[in-house]
Design an enzyme around this catalytic site. Sequence first.
Site, PDB file in Angstrom:
ATOM      1  N   CYS A 380      -1.281  -9.087 -14.027  1.00  0.00           N
ATOM      2  CA  CYS A 380      -2.554  -9.675 -14.454  1.00  0.00           C
ATOM      3  C   CYS A 380      -3.517  -9.745 -13.258  1.00  0.00           C
ATOM      4  CB  CYS A 380      -2.316 -11.037 -15.089  1.00  0.00           C
ATOM      5  SG  CYS A 380      -3.704 -11.628 -16.098  1.00  0.00           S
ATOM      6  N   HIS A 519       1.650  -9.327 -19.204  1.00  0.00           N
ATOM      7  CA  HIS A 519       2.695 -10.166 -18.615  1.00  0.00           C
ATOM      8  C   HIS A 519       4.074  -9.693 -19.092  1.00  0.00           C
ATOM      9  CE1 HIS A 519       0.197 -13.346 -16.774  1.00  0.00           C
ATOM     10  NE2 HIS A 519      -0.682 -12.971 -17.693  1.00  0.00           N
ATOM     11  N   GLU A 521       6.922 -10.231 -17.869  1.00  0.00           N
ATOM     12  CA  GLU A 521       7.975 -11.235 -17.691  1.00  0.00           C
ATOM     13  C   GLU A 521       8.254 -12.020 -18.969  1.00  0.00           C
ATOM     14  OE1 GLU A 521       4.120 -13.405 -16.483  1.00  0.00           O
ATOM     15  OE2 GLU A 521       4.953 -11.374 -16.439  1.00  0.00           O
TER      16      GLU A 521
END
Length: 547
Positions: A380, A519, A521
């Site tokens: 990001c 994102h 993750e």
Amino acid sequence: MARFIFITGGVVSSLGKGLASAALGSLLQARGFTVRLRKLDPYLNVDPGTMSPFEHGEVFVTDDGAETDLDLGHYERFTGVAARKTDSVSSGRIYSNVLEKERRGDYLGKTIQVIPHVTNEIKDFISIGEDEVDFMLCEIGGTVGDIEGLPFFEAIRQFSQDKPRGQCIFMHLTLLPWIKASGELKTKPTQHSVKELRSIGIAPDILVCRSEGPIPAKEREKLALFCNVRPDAVVAAQDLSTIYDAPLAYHREGLDQAVLDAFQISPAPKPDLSRWEDVSDRIHNPEGEVRVAIVGKYTQLEDAYKSIAEALTHGGMANRVKVRAEWIDAERFEREDPAPLLERYHAILVPGGFGERGTEGKIRAVEFARTRKIPYLGICLGMQMAVIEGARNVAGLSTAGSQEFDHEAGEKRFEPVIFHLKEWIKDNETVARSVLDDKGGTMRLGAYEAQLKDESLVREIYGAPTISERHRHRYEVDIKYREKLEEAGLCFTGLSPDGRLPEIVEWKDHPWFVGVQFHPELKSKPFDPHPLFRDFVRAAKDVSRLV
């Protein structure tokens, strides 16, 4: 129709209700049942989207664009069930819904009260999708006795009475403190917590007791007697070296069996715990170690980057190495040369964030990774810093910057290679935003597709031409700078389907340098590591072998 398990907490906060809920969900799955997990938070914010990471930790984002509590990340990581908007609600959202209905006249002129209007709204939320799964696990945030949580406790009490007998149970998580001076494990806080719970009409069926060690038989019997539960329903939750031991640890303590007994499910299906045995083996028996520097701005609170920390752990499992992630305040590199510190690491990660503070330090960390050929993953804002660094130091745009920082300063200081995203396509419809809009829920949120460039590193990593990843941002790399940046060597290897929004960049002459606007993750799991984190750790492992 689902059976409901309501998870409450007492004595103190942060005992691990979310982890206990997630572990229980995974154990029920191991026995062949389907599950869904929900979080009911008593705070008055509509959602955690506008909260500071220092205040509430990470904001977890779902595919359908909800900004939620970080516990939903635990739910997904342990069960693999993708969370939805309907899996998270706060007092603020409940009251907002009730007031909207009142303004529309839905209540036909009645006086609006907590009971029944607010509690009915909560019960309606709990009921969503109850026919889809075997078990619905609902965690109530906060601790029993909190004044803001009372409507939720009253709602679940009513809900259990509305359902047929035996369809709802209550699991209460408490603390058993060890008093070192007297050498005693004290049960009184738990007794008082259960007393408080019973005073509002809820009797726990299962007690999960956090402690530093095992619960002796004498204390277990005492808890069962004074809290009116069966002795085998008093479950110890001991401190663990890793959260991924929780499913096996809770199974050894009999939590899943206690739940099935409470529902009178007999004979109980035998569990298949091979998935968690493999996870435990990988995390406890690494064959090496890599060091990763995380250069961010919320480093004082690790929960601010919870999913990143876990995704790195998952990448380590996939590569049979221990990932030693160390948190570095980006502002430090605005005062000093990053080289003496960063050269000790095998890889560098710059995570997301908001605002200008620390960004120049992040840019210097990016420059170090690019020039020293160290594996780099920018997420990001970390991607945007990579673009700004490349624009300034390679592409000749010395004043490159972001509209976000100019907006904060109230003046134009930079050439905005990063611009405020005012419209984009979602589900074939145009979404429009303005800088004057409310902050909450106005970012580009949720899952969006990206097209990957052939013969790129990310195309090789994902093994697919199209991907879907979760976003949470309101500023984007301006596509008009693509040609100039690609001439300098920074390639745009992932784009939105309409080709207007850059999703991934990578340096073509670098062994492993990837920046992503999304994102990744948020979709990583211990038994299914995200491809980017898996390969990022592999690249770090290769560096570790060279030094």
